[in-house]
Write an enzyme that holds these catalytic residues in place. Sequence first.
Site, PDB file in Angstrom:
ATOM      1  N   ARG A  85     -11.940  93.813  26.777  1.00 10.79           N
ATOM      2  CA  ARG A  85     -12.954  92.429  26.092  1.00 10.79           C
ATOM      3  C   ARG A  85     -13.894  93.787  24.951  1.00 10.79           C
ATOM      4  O   ARG A  85     -13.044  93.669  23.528  1.00 10.79           O
ATOM      5  CB  ARG A  85     -13.681  91.592  26.574  1.00 10.79           C
ATOM      6  CG  ARG A  85     -14.742  91.354  25.821  1.00 10.79           C
ATOM      7  CD  ARG A  85     -15.907  89.835  26.504  1.00 10.79           C
ATOM      8  NE  ARG A  85     -17.148  90.522  26.487  1.00 10.79           N
ATOM      9  CZ  ARG A  85     -17.492  88.694  25.306  1.00 10.79           C
ATOM     10  NH1 ARG A  85     -16.159  88.063  25.099  1.00 10.79           N
ATOM     11  NH2 ARG A  85     -18.251  88.478  24.828  1.00 10.79           N
ATOM     12  N   TYR A 124     -21.400  97.083  18.555  1.00 11.49           N
ATOM     13  CA  TYR A 124     -20.028  97.982  18.385  1.00 11.49           C
ATOM     14  C   TYR A 124     -19.767  99.206  17.207  1.00 11.49           C
ATOM     15  O   TYR A 124     -18.841  99.666  17.021  1.00 11.49           O
ATOM     16  CB  TYR A 124     -18.330  96.441  18.384  1.00 11.49           C
ATOM     17  CG  TYR A 124     -18.709  95.894  19.571  1.00 11.49           C
ATOM     18  CD1 TYR A 124     -18.151  96.621  20.666  1.00 11.49           C
ATOM     19  CD2 TYR A 124     -18.927  94.802  20.569  1.00 11.49           C
ATOM     20  CE1 TYR A 124     -18.127  96.235  21.895  1.00 11.49           C
ATOM     21  CE2 TYR A 124     -19.287  94.391  21.006  1.00 11.49           C
ATOM     22  CZ  TYR A 124     -18.191  94.515  22.179  1.00 11.49           C
ATOM     23  OH  TYR A 124     -18.454  94.187  23.228  1.00 11.49           O
ATOM     24  N   HIS A 165     -21.395  85.637  21.498  1.00 14.29           N
ATOM     25  CA  HIS A 165     -22.683  86.158  21.570  1.00 14.29           C
ATOM     26  C   HIS A 165     -23.371  85.539  20.864  1.00 14.29           C
ATOM     27  O   HIS A 165     -23.551  84.700  19.613  1.00 14.29           O
ATOM     28  CB  HIS A 165     -23.465  87.738  20.537  1.00 14.29           C
ATOM     29  CG  HIS A 165     -22.264  88.526  21.871  1.00 14.29           C
ATOM     30  ND1 HIS A 165     -21.683  89.972  20.953  1.00 14.29           N
ATOM     31  CD2 HIS A 165     -21.625  88.325  23.066  1.00 14.29           C
ATOM     32  CE1 HIS A 165     -20.960  90.653  22.170  1.00 14.29           C
ATOM     33  NE2 HIS A 165     -20.952  89.965  23.502  1.00 14.29           N
ATOM     34  N   LYS A 196     -21.087  82.135  27.646  1.00 13.35           N
ATOM     35  CA  LYS A 196     -22.430  82.368  28.710  1.00 13.35           C
ATOM     36  C   LYS A 196     -23.571  81.000  28.395  1.00 13.35           C
ATOM     37  O   LYS A 196     -23.635  80.679  27.120  1.00 13.35           O
ATOM     38  CB  LYS A 196     -23.084  83.610  28.582  1.00 13.35           C
ATOM     39  CG  LYS A 196     -22.534  84.721  29.214  1.00 13.35           C
ATOM     40  CD  LYS A 196     -22.989  85.685  29.407  1.00 13.35           C
ATOM     41  CE  LYS A 196     -22.496  86.937  30.239  1.00 13.35           C
ATOM     42  NZ  LYS A 196     -23.096  88.045  29.940  1.00 13.35           N
ATOM     43  N   HIS A 199     -13.386  94.341  31.503  1.00 10.67           N
ATOM     44  CA  HIS A 199     -14.126  93.836  30.633  1.00 10.67           C
ATOM     45  C   HIS A 199     -14.220  95.352  29.224  1.00 10.67           C
ATOM     46  O   HIS A 199     -14.661  94.646  28.527  1.00 10.67           O
ATOM     47  CB  HIS A 199     -15.565  93.844  31.603  1.00 10.67           C
ATOM     48  CG  HIS A 199     -16.470  93.565  30.070  1.00 10.67           C
ATOM     49  ND1 HIS A 199     -16.495  91.873  30.774  1.00 10.67           N
ATOM     50  CD2 HIS A 199     -17.878  93.882  29.312  1.00 10.67           C
ATOM     51  CE1 HIS A 199     -17.393  91.780  29.470  1.00 10.67           C
ATOM     52  NE2 HIS A 199     -17.913  92.676  29.016  1.00 10.67           N
ATOM     53  N   ARG A 219     -14.021  86.378  28.270  1.00 10.01           N
ATOM     54  CA  ARG A 219     -14.417  87.631  29.383  1.00 10.01           C
ATOM     55  C   ARG A 219     -13.456  86.736  30.850  1.00 10.01           C
ATOM     56  O   ARG A 219     -12.698  86.001  30.330  1.00 10.01           O
ATOM     57  CB  ARG A 219     -16.013  86.329  29.688  1.00 10.01           C
ATOM     58  CG  ARG A 219     -16.855  87.180  28.703  1.00 10.01           C
ATOM     59  CD  ARG A 219     -18.518  86.595  29.110  1.00 10.01           C
ATOM     60  NE  ARG A 219     -19.582  86.762  28.408  1.00 10.01           N
ATOM     61  CZ  ARG A 219     -19.864  85.740  26.810  1.00 10.01           C
ATOM     62  NH1 ARG A 219     -19.402  84.896  26.826  1.00 10.01           N
ATOM     63  NH2 ARG A 219     -20.861  86.045  26.314  1.00 10.01           N
TER      64      ARG A 219
END
Length: 323
Positions: free
Chosen positions: A272, A304, A295, A201, A269, A176
């Site tokens: 990514r 995806y 994730h 995150k 982004h 990110r």
Amino acid sequence: MPSPPASFGDSQERAPELPLSADLDRALNAWLSHLRHERAAADKTLEAYARDVRQFLGFLGTHLGHAPCLADLARLETKTFRSFLASRRRTGAQSRSLARTLSALRQLFRWLEAEELIKNRAVLQVASPKIPHSVPKPLTVDRAADVVHAGPGAELDWIMARDAAVLLLLYGAGLRIAEALGLKTKDAPSGDREVLRIKGKGGKERLVPMLPVIRDAVARYMEICPYPLEAEEALFRGAKGGPLSPRIIQLAMERLRANLGLPPTATPHALRHSFATHLLSAGADLRQIQELLGHASLSTTQVYTEVDRDRLLAVYDAAHPRS
């Protein structure tokens, strides 16, 4: 170290026209502290939730004609929450923002009940706005290569070298933009460092391989950067020597879109997204991609598979005995 979100009683975090009663102000600050320390919420999430709740309380204060208190929250009806969301919609708020606002309010009221401060489940009866289904919009392999090789290597000045290194971290390692710009000099992926430990995150850590082309680009930038790069300071610097702002990389991508004829969806982004999609196209396992992207849930990574549907259909046609 990122600074904690301002308190609901702080004039920088709360508009002057939004007074709160002392009991509600204390409760909201305690809730934010709970999200930060016990739920490990990201800074951006805390900022968004604080802003969402502040907007609701501003609406409520106008409706009531006085500073809201905990007793007011205990008496709220479902129609009040619906009226608030409708007012936000009229000012141009989109479904995704409204859904996040509703999530913040639900979490707040659940916490208030768990802490035995008040019990009001009216907000739980409000239906979430429908969010249009969307999938990532990656660049093609050739277009992504154009982006990360846009500058002539031997003639790069330090700013071009810096931007090239950042863009390679986004596309070549799937970082990110905040993760790339959050790197300290001591963490620089240069020399023999083939793996980087990234904190993403919610404080979730992951190991990300560093390709030689990334390490070379970072080393080139560090070699010609005119500012001293101290171990504990930001690796990537702005033109005046301070930490590099994400907006500068966004502007660099805007220039590349114009110069290379890229679509409007070609953002930092999107690199990514391209990293994940191109790995999937090359046969990488979805679980592996989940780990590389950081994730928390596989369902987030599974989006995806929709982007790469053509490849999956081709594999099906080639492998199925009745094809």
